[in-house]
Design a protein around this motif. Structure first.
Motif, PDB file in Angstrom:
ATOM      1  N   ILE A 152       0.810  -1.223   0.000  1.00  0.00           N
ATOM      2  CA  ILE A 152       0.000   0.000   0.000  1.00  0.00           C
ATOM      3  C   ILE A 152       0.844   1.274   0.000  1.00  0.00           C
ATOM      4  O   ILE A 152       0.292   2.370   0.097  1.00  0.00           O
ATOM      5  N   THR A 181      -1.705   5.068  -6.711  1.00  0.00           N
ATOM      6  CA  THR A 181      -2.395   4.211  -5.744  1.00  0.00           C
ATOM      7  C   THR A 181      -3.501   3.406  -6.419  1.00  0.00           C
ATOM      8  O   THR A 181      -3.648   2.204  -6.184  1.00  0.00           O
ATOM      9  N   GLY A 194      -2.988  -0.470  -7.672  1.00  0.00           N
ATOM     10  CA  GLY A 194      -3.929  -1.297  -6.930  1.00  0.00           C
ATOM     11  C   GLY A 194      -4.709  -2.220  -7.849  1.00  0.00           C
ATOM     12  O   GLY A 194      -4.895  -3.405  -7.560  1.00  0.00           O
ATOM     13  N   GLY A 216       4.231  -3.739  -3.090  1.00  0.00           N
ATOM     14  CA  GLY A 216       3.101  -3.948  -3.984  1.00  0.00           C
ATOM     15  C   GLY A 216       3.535  -4.231  -5.406  1.00  0.00           C
ATOM     16  O   GLY A 216       3.024  -5.139  -6.065  1.00  0.00           O
ATOM     17  N   VAL A 255      -6.198  -4.190  -2.172  1.00  0.00           N
ATOM     18  CA  VAL A 255      -6.694  -3.532  -3.385  1.00  0.00           C
ATOM     19  C   VAL A 255      -7.831  -2.578  -3.034  1.00  0.00           C
ATOM     20  O   VAL A 255      -7.860  -1.417  -3.479  1.00  0.00           O
ATOM     21  N   ARG A 262      -6.444   0.469  -1.331  1.00  0.00           N
ATOM     22  CA  ARG A 262      -5.772   1.366  -2.270  1.00  0.00           C
ATOM     23  C   ARG A 262      -6.790   2.164  -3.083  1.00  0.00           C
ATOM     24  O   ARG A 262      -6.613   3.369  -3.302  1.00  0.00           O
TER      25      ARG A 262
END
Length: 266
Positions: free
Chosen positions: A21, A121, A125, A168, A250, A253
């Motif tokens: 994240i 992000t 994600g 990530g 996910v 995010r």
């Protein structure tokens, strides 16, 4: 910073460093959204050192075994599963080192913004979700191979962009390339050791050249809290990731990205 800000930022660093994240995004946002003072180089060194110590101590047996096997492979030309994994970790580190040196100032001057973090992000994600759903999840970290290791290394270099998330990006690439969730996480965590050590050395060098005053008390608190939070995060993440999957991260995010978009444009 006051003591409350020190505690919050140290816990943020420890908890987000190894989750997919983005720790860098979460450390930038308090100053941009809440108006908190920038934590400064010395605090960055302290909390990153805490996180680095956590992953080194957690994987101490693997790291010692890999280091010994790698030494044997160099001196006696005898390879093993551990020495091969060590070579792959070294290979995967090269892209981040190269782009870290060549793009560091551009990224710091142009990409450390809430708008960039909002975009990365959300985008990364969604990529994490796709990789988790579409990945075959068959290989262990010992079956990675040098080509896959290098590709994961390039994904790690992308994480120089705030909001991408080093863990990530590397887990996303590893899942896309067929690693299991646990293997992707373990490979990502092991990759973090040389990169985090190199970053700590570079930032430490900048700190030594900086005229800013240092709050030693805040640094000790930051290091300790970051270490504890990061160690707990690694332990529980590896325990639950095979069953839980990446979907909760996910969703987080996407929620964070939408919040930032609303904050910026509404």
């Amino acid at each position: 910073m006051d003591i409350f800000q020190v505690i919050v930022l140290a816990l943020i660093q420890g908890l987000t460093e190894f989750l997919p994240i983005s720790s860098s995004a979460h450390l930038i946002l308090p100053s941009q959204i809440l108006g908190w003072p920038d934590q400064g180089l010395s605090f960055d060194v302290a909390v990153n050192t805490g996180s680095l110590l956590a992953v080194v101590i957690y994987f101490r047996r693997e790291l010692v075994s890999m280091a010994g096997a790698w030494t044997v492979s160099v001196v006696k030309r005898k390879s093993s599963a551990e020495s091969t994994l060590a070579w792959w970790i070294i290979l995967a580190t090269i892209p981040a080192v190269f782009f870290g040196f060549t793009a560091k100032h551009f990224i710091e001057n142009n990409l450390r913004s809430s708008a960039v973090i909002a975009v990365t992000t959300v985008v990364f994600g969604l990529l994490l979700w796709w990789a988790d759903v579409a990945g075959k999840r068959q290989l262990t970290e010992y079956q990675t191979g040098w080509r896959k290791a290098l590709m994961i290394g390039f994904a790690q270099a992308l994480a120089l962009i705030p909001g991408t998330s080093r863990s990530g990006a590397t887990m996303t690439a590893a899942l896309m390339l067929g690693l299991t969730r646990e293997a992707a996480a373990r490979f990502s965590f092991l990759m973090s050791v040389p990169v985090s050590l190199g970053a700590a050395i570079l930032v430490g060098k900048d700190l030594l050249e900086s005229p800013d005053a240092v709050d030693v008390h805040a640094l000790w608190i930051g290091t300790l809290l970051s270490f504890v939070a990061a160690y707990a995060c690694i332990h529980f993440f590896l325990k639950i990731i095979s069953k839980m999957g990446m979907l909760p991260f996910v969703i987080y995010r996407l929620a964070l990205g939408l919040f930032l978009c609303a904050f910026l444009f509404l």
